[in-house]
Design a protein around this motif. Sequence first.
Motif, PDB file in Angstrom:
ATOM      1  N   VAL A 238     -25.007  13.983  -6.282  1.00 28.66           N
ATOM      2  CA  VAL A 238     -24.114  12.641  -6.015  1.00 28.66           C
ATOM      3  C   VAL A 238     -23.689  12.778  -4.564  1.00 28.66           C
ATOM      4  CG1 VAL A 238     -22.132  11.333  -6.453  1.00 28.66           C
ATOM      5  CG2 VAL A 238     -23.253  12.434  -8.536  1.00 28.66           C
ATOM      6  N   PRO A 239     -23.968  11.849  -3.568  1.00 25.07           N
ATOM      7  CA  PRO A 239     -23.628  11.906  -2.051  1.00 25.07           C
ATOM      8  C   PRO A 239     -22.005  11.661  -2.146  1.00 25.07           C
ATOM      9  CG  PRO A 239     -24.506   9.820  -2.531  1.00 25.07           C
ATOM     10  CD  PRO A 239     -24.715  10.468  -3.875  1.00 25.07           C
ATOM     11  N   GLU A 262     -21.062   1.452  -5.733  1.00 25.66           N
ATOM     12  CA  GLU A 262     -20.983   2.340  -4.706  1.00 25.66           C
ATOM     13  C   GLU A 262     -21.173   3.813  -5.200  1.00 25.66           C
ATOM     14  OE1 GLU A 262     -18.725   0.318  -5.073  1.00 25.66           O
ATOM     15  OE2 GLU A 262     -18.720  -1.053  -3.284  1.00 25.66           O
ATOM     16  N   PHE A 263     -21.011   3.981  -6.571  1.00 28.32           N
ATOM     17  CA  PHE A 263     -21.045   5.526  -7.070  1.00 28.32           C
ATOM     18  C   PHE A 263     -22.573   5.572  -7.635  1.00 28.32           C
ATOM     19  CE2 PHE A 263     -20.817   8.699 -10.309  1.00 28.32           C
ATOM     20  CZ  PHE A 263     -19.732   9.481 -10.001  1.00 28.32           C
ATOM     21  N   ASN A 264     -23.492   6.092  -6.951  1.00 29.12           N
ATOM     22  CA  ASN A 264     -25.003   6.263  -6.845  1.00 29.12           C
ATOM     23  C   ASN A 264     -25.190   7.693  -6.806  1.00 29.12           C
ATOM     24  OD1 ASN A 264     -25.066   6.441  -3.966  1.00 29.12           O
ATOM     25  ND2 ASN A 264     -24.858   4.320  -3.886  1.00 29.12           N
ATOM     26  N   GLY A 265     -26.567   7.915  -6.767  1.00 29.21           N
ATOM     27  CA  GLY A 265     -27.155   9.287  -6.692  1.00 29.21           C
ATOM     28  C   GLY A 265     -27.717   9.744  -8.107  1.00 29.21           C
ATOM     29  N   ARG A 266     -28.932  10.531  -7.822  1.00 32.87           N
ATOM     30  CA  ARG A 266     -29.664  10.684  -9.088  1.00 32.87           C
ATOM     31  C   ARG A 266     -29.144  11.355 -10.162  1.00 32.87           C
ATOM     32  NH1 ARG A 266     -33.066  16.146  -6.695  1.00 32.87           N
ATOM     33  NH2 ARG A 266     -32.133  17.644  -8.368  1.00 32.87           N
ATOM     34  N   GLU A 271     -25.157  12.290 -15.566  1.00 32.69           N
ATOM     35  CA  GLU A 271     -23.931  13.104 -15.803  1.00 32.69           C
ATOM     36  C   GLU A 271     -22.768  12.355 -15.918  1.00 32.69           C
ATOM     37  OE1 GLU A 271     -23.936  16.319 -16.253  1.00 32.69           O
ATOM     38  OE2 GLU A 271     -26.206  16.857 -16.240  1.00 32.69           O
ATOM     39  N   LEU A 272     -22.799  11.328 -16.179  1.00 25.87           N
ATOM     40  CA  LEU A 272     -21.718  10.271 -16.198  1.00 25.87           C
ATOM     41  C   LEU A 272     -20.349  10.619 -17.021  1.00 25.87           C
ATOM     42  CD1 LEU A 272     -20.989   7.648 -14.853  1.00 25.87           C
ATOM     43  CD2 LEU A 272     -21.310   6.427 -17.157  1.00 25.87           C
ATOM     44  N   ASP A 273     -20.598  11.466 -18.035  1.00 27.97           N
ATOM     45  CA  ASP A 273     -19.736  12.231 -18.656  1.00 27.97           C
ATOM     46  C   ASP A 273     -18.811  13.172 -17.845  1.00 27.97           C
ATOM     47  OD1 ASP A 273     -20.118  10.362 -21.065  1.00 27.97           O
ATOM     48  OD2 ASP A 273     -21.052  11.807 -22.053  1.00 27.97           O
ATOM     49  N   ARG A 274     -19.650  13.764 -17.144  1.00 31.17           N
ATOM     50  CA  ARG A 274     -18.926  14.888 -16.519  1.00 31.17           C
ATOM     51  C   ARG A 274     -18.131  14.426 -15.399  1.00 31.17           C
ATOM     52  NH1 ARG A 274     -20.830  20.210 -14.793  1.00 31.17           N
ATOM     53  NH2 ARG A 274     -22.896  19.700 -15.968  1.00 31.17           N
TER      54      ARG A 274
END
Length: 398
Positions: A238-239, A262-266, A271-274
Amino acid sequence: MPEHEVIDTRDAYLAAIDELAQGTGPIGIDAERASGFTYSQRAYLIQIYRRGSGTFLFDPPRIGDFTELNDVIAGEEWILHAASQDLACLREVGLDPTRIFDTELAARLLGLPRVGLGTVVEELLGIHLAKEHSAANWSTRPLPESWLVYAALDVELLPDLRDSMVDLLIESDKTEIADQEFAAVLAKEAKPARAEPWRRLSGLHSVRGQRNLAVARELWVARDTLAQELDVSPGRLVPDASLVSAARVLPTSRTALAELREFNGRASRTELDRWWRAIQQGLASADLPSVKANGDALPPPRAWADRNPEADLRFKAARAALTAISEERQVPLENLLTPDHLRRVSWQPPEPADPETIGDALALLGARTWQIEATAQLIADAFVDVHQTSSVPSDPVS
């Protein structure tokens, strides 16, 4: 059959040591990492060349410990380009030189306009050295033959380059300077871990408020933990911009976080829960970070005129004096004296601020003898001129 074999077995490694022991002269050495791809800064390829022995390409992850090789070559001079970039990963596997010749640093001291290995080799040896694989992912296996050719050339030309530079250093009376700089690179200790490494998030200056900063911190910790587990560069998960954006907005639910464009990245969704747990921890934390970072960092010089006008005048006067001697000696200003050293003695000079006390202050900061001899008197004179000029009363209005 590839021309360049990578040594990845113990038998081949021990045989290479025997061959290197039969060679003569200094050791050309380089290491390839996978910066920007992996979390670790370990070496994924180590290249060594010695006249009379040849070129050897070692696979550090497979070989592990290089103590036996170090026992054979540690007493020889090692030639590296930008040694400070490679010494840590070499020492990690047991390779630790006692003497070095740094061709990048020598190029700076010689006043060459560009100091990259390719341009220096072309200027001094007349050989074009392609650098197209310098930013490759060297953790790749198997390594392509074209990468191995590139890696081998990086060390095979180092002894000839070193010999050319030795002559130029003698001609310019900079041999002693170079020796002091090389010794300083070898002796430099690793920087201690930052107390608050999360504050290096790019764009963090746009995050306001302690609660928001706490969220930024927890997001950084969560990403760093995952990056270490996977041995992946954190920004590839995540950048920074995504973490900073979430810390600014403070999403109120997991869904709101998922919908934040704006919340992006592979790994932003897998890993959204994290990430949501990290946000909750930041929102609930009783350990709120200060708005400003702790430490002894000085304000940026552009703010000195308002915050410390006398220091601003001292710094500008001393910098002008050092710039002149830098041009005269054909040594870059940042090599004549580390910029932070000049800033610190300008911000808070010793009392009295004479050449001896300024030299002592520079020595405590880590300046080399030749740097002190070249700059302490100039800095002291500049400080005196500033003091006298600012102390002269203005002419009365007639």
